[in-house]
Design a protein around this motif. Structure first.
Motif, PDB file in Angstrom:
ATOM      1  N   ALA A   1      40.332  12.797  41.808  1.00 35.74           N
ATOM      2  CA  ALA A   1      38.958  13.173  41.842  1.00 35.74           C
ATOM      3  C   ALA A   1      38.044  12.311  40.762  1.00 35.74           C
ATOM      4  N   TRP A   2      37.113  11.559  41.524  1.00 36.72           N
ATOM      5  CA  TRP A   2      35.997  10.857  40.725  1.00 36.72           C
ATOM      6  C   TRP A   2      34.694  11.437  40.789  1.00 36.72           C
TER       7      TRP A   2
ATOM      8  N   ARG B   1      38.918   4.150  46.507  1.00 32.86           N
ATOM      9  CA  ARG B   1      37.845   4.570  47.362  1.00 32.86           C
ATOM     10  C   ARG B   1      37.932   4.220  48.868  1.00 32.86           C
TER      11      ARG B   1
ATOM     12  N   GLY C   1      37.350  13.038  46.142  1.00 31.31           N
ATOM     13  CA  GLY C   1      38.100  12.041  45.661  1.00 31.31           C
ATOM     14  C   GLY C   1      39.049  11.582  46.861  1.00 31.31           C
TER      15      GLY C   1
ATOM     16  N   LEU D   1      38.622   9.657  36.076  1.00 34.97           N
ATOM     17  CA  LEU D   1      39.422   9.984  37.315  1.00 34.97           C
ATOM     18  C   LEU D   1      40.328  11.234  36.891  1.00 34.97           C
TER      19      LEU D   1
END
Length: 401
Positions: free
Chosen positions: A214-215, A118, A160, A230
């Protein structure tokens, strides 16, 4: 190498009497409603809206054609589900930020958590997620696998970190790399050769510029049903390349030797086994279909003006034009796009206002993309019924009264 292989529930109001009337549609007959009772959803997706889903199996769940709305994005609670093997336990999404990914094929290989990812950057992209076998149910040889029609697909928004940012933070991609290889975190059954069942896919390194880890899906933390915590996302590529529960990311000189790559998801003649020399299901082809009228059993359409609407997309290109035929493909007229253009990887909603008289009508659409590729009339026969974009099979037959 990358060429295609040759909101929540507001939209459900279209099935109500008021919204259906506005579109020129009637409602489902009481008999059809009684017959349409859905199968129960498995526990890990019990939060989805069951009336909008077709449950083929616990790992293959399709969105009904009539459930697609006109707001471009498909909500999480009606988005299709496809797993090659059973998903991991829900516990892996409980503390998403602690999930680790091993990264190799970079100058400084190592492990990195979602919490650390992040900090590296954020990107958001709208793209079509589609199973390679979407449309399999139209093939006559009944290929193995779920008999999807149109609902193994959806346009969604992923958020993400760019894969390119991850590679840069770890010293850059090592020399000689030609592929991005992602490995899923599914639990391999004891006594089974991992290579035979593991979900590990390789795509050309040229996808690096658009790929992301991508989260988040449609503004919500990524659920286990869709690959949380994820997922590797390769916009414009078929769903299998968007590896769920990502545990390992590598930049490799060669494609993985996992069965799902070497023999699985390969386009070959009926009766032939899969092999590495055959085309792999990477980039999606140009495709469209009509969602309303849906042609589903019991649907009643009133004579007069009917707003025919559907979706069009083209994988690595953008949809440029859609035509609609009201007479089984003899004559075509241009439809128009409605709603926001969310980029080349997203689908576009199209609408065509038609005057339909009483009787039976065969309605169909065909799309053309920005590269000049036009949706063909017929499917390409192949063993696993992959990549079906023929407009003839995707037609809907409606009875107007």
């Amino acid at each position: 190498m990358n060429d295609p292989v040759d909101i929540r529930r507001r939209h459900l109001l279209l099935s109500s009497a008021g919204a259906a009337a506005a579109a020129g549609l009637g409602t489902l007959s009481p008999e059809a409603l009684a017959q349409a009772k859905p199968k129960p959803l498995p526990k890990y997706v019990e939060w989805k809206y069951v009336d909008s889903m077709i449950v083929h199996s616990s790992n293959t769940i399709e969105t009904r054609r009539s459930a697609f709305g006109t707001s471009v994005i498909v909500p999480n609670d009606i988005l299709f589900v496809r797993n090659n093997i059973s998903p991991p336990d829900d516990s892996i999404v409980a503390d998403a930020d602690s999930w680790e990914v091993a990264v190799e094929g970079v100058r400084n290989p190592g492990k990195i958590t979602i919490g650390e990812l992040r900090r590296l950057g954020i990107t958001t992209v709208a793209s079509v997620l589609q199973c390679s076998g979407n449309g399999r149910g139209f093939f006559k040889h009944k290929a193995s696998g779920a008999q999807w029609k149109v609902g193994a697909s959806g346009c969604v928004i992923w958020s993400g970190v760019p894969v390119a940012a991850v590679a840069k933070a770890m010293g850059g991609v090592a020399s000689g790399a030609k592929f991005i290889t992602g490995t899923g975190g599914e639990k391999i059954p004891a006594g089974v050769d991992p290579k035979k069942v593991m979900v590990e896919r390789s795509v050309p390194l040229s996808a690096l510029d658009s790929a992301l880890l991508a989260w988040e899906l449609n503004g919500e933390p990524l659920a286990i049903a869709h690959g949380g915590p994820l997922r590797l996302v390769i916009p414009g590529f078929y769903g299998v390349n968007n590896v769920k529960y990502l545990s390992h990311l590598a930049f490799t000189e060669k494609e993985t030797t996992a069965n799902i790559q070497t023999s699985g998801y390969r386009v070959r003649p009926i009766g032939h086994k899969g092999a590495p020399a055959q085309p792999s299901m990477w980039g999606m082809n140009v495709k469209s279909w009509i969602n309303s009228p849906s042609g589903e059993p019991g649907e009643m359409v009133r004579a007069g003006t009917v707003q025919i609407h559907g979706v069009a997309f083209a994988g690595l290109h953008a949809a440029a034009r859609v035509e609609v035929s009201l007479d089984g493909g003899k004559n075509w007229k241009n439809a128009h796009f409605v709603g926001p253009d969310l980029g080349r990887y997203a689908w576009r909603q199209f609408v065509f206002a038609a005057e339909l008289e009483s009787g039976t009508h065969t309605l169909m659409s065909r799309a053309t993309d920005t590269a000049g590729n036009t949706q063909p009339p017929d499917r390409v026969e192949n063993e696993r019924a992959y990549g079906h974009n023929g407009w003839r099979d995707h037609a809907v037959k409606v009875t107007v009264a």
